[in-house]
Scaffold this motif. Sequence first.
Motif: not given
Length: 479
Positions: A109-111, A135-144, A330-337
């Motif tokens: 995750g990042s802030y 204030d931009q927040l984002s998170g990610q889960i990766s599996a291998r 996931t992120s708290n910014t949806a962007g153009l999409t």
Amino acid sequence: MLLHAFLTSVLLTQAPSVAATPGRTPPSQSAPSTTDTPMRDAASSDSAVPMPTSGTKATALPLLTLQEAIALAEKQSPSLDAARARLQQSKELGNKAWSGYLPSVTASGSYIRNPKELSFALPGAPDPVTLQKQDQLSGQISARQALIVPTLWPAIKNAYLGEKVAGLTAENSRREILFSVAQAYLGAASLREAMAVQEQLLEVRRGFERDAQNRFDVGDVERLALLRATLDRKQAEQEVVRSRNAYATAKSSLAALLARPVDFDVAPPQETAVPLPAETGDVASAEKTALDRRPDASAARLNVDLARGGRKQVLFEYLPNLHATGNVSTSNTAGLTGVASTWTAGLALSWNLFDGGLREANLRESSGKIAEASANLRGTEEKIRDEVRKARSELESAEVNLSTAEERVKLAWESARLAKQSFDAGATTYLQVTDVNATLASAQMSAVTEALNVQLSRLALARATGLFDPTGNSLAPVP
């Protein structure tokens, strides 16, 4: 063996009598014979060495048997506890190897604090589109998940082999620790018995000295005889002090192995305390038993398989690897999409085509490790065979020496008896009687030593053949 009691019954009866003999002047009644009351008069001696009433009743400390010492060592020996801890650590080798085939999941995750928020309006859109929040927040889960990883196949097998090797090493350490405890115990028991013999010999020397003094006072012997008796008594006192210190040192070493205070006495081991293994009847069967039953031999054989597995693991590095991957972010910014969360899934194929010759170098290295393990195996087997042969020879020599020592005791006892009779008849001198009794005491001490050597040789033979396991609480099964 109650050698100190036997020595009392023999030596004390050999003290020269002050009864009248042909050509001798009888002592006055004010100087009674020491032969009649040798032990009673010893308590009032001027010697600086305090003497107990007997070797086995010197203290009120509890007796520790050989079986109790071995059981206590297995329960609380620091060295054995360390071996168990190393074994417990080695049991995680398999889990570590399997971890490469189990799923790995990573979350992050990042802030980010931006200078300002960026957005713009699209024609016909009711709300502006935010490209960057302040204030931009984002998170990610990766599996291998590993699907095909050839190098893991021999790695997992090698891990289990490593666990077995570690278990056999720990079991070998356990047996060596218990063997050291048994050796220390038998040594302390022998020193205690030797101490008792020396104490009884000192009582005899004191009796001789008093008798010589009485005879010198009445003019029956020369001053040289009195000086010789005094020197013999002083030497006996010195030997008693030395034997007591040796016994105390042996008990201290044994207590350190058992991790307990020195608050015990060792009990004399029975003749059957260290039985002779039936499998040691001949050299061939003893060597075969040792190679089959000793943990260090089994560990050396597994080390060869482990080295071969390491080479196979290097060979499998030439094959490709296939993994399944997945990602959710996931992120708290949806962007153009206009979508704030997304996911992906796929397969990842990797194939190391050339690594600068590293795999070839590892192959040559692994071949050398196989040769080293094979050489170590041969060396271990030859060492075991040598230990078995030496243990058998030493046991045979110890048994012959013990038999000879026992014969010497019988002959020395008979010589002392005859010397006493000759002395009473006036045919021998006091110094000759003293020398004969010194020979008898030396024979008794030799018998104590040789009896210990027989016990230690049996112990060494049981260890050499892999049959020394007094408790049966093995840390690892021997193949």
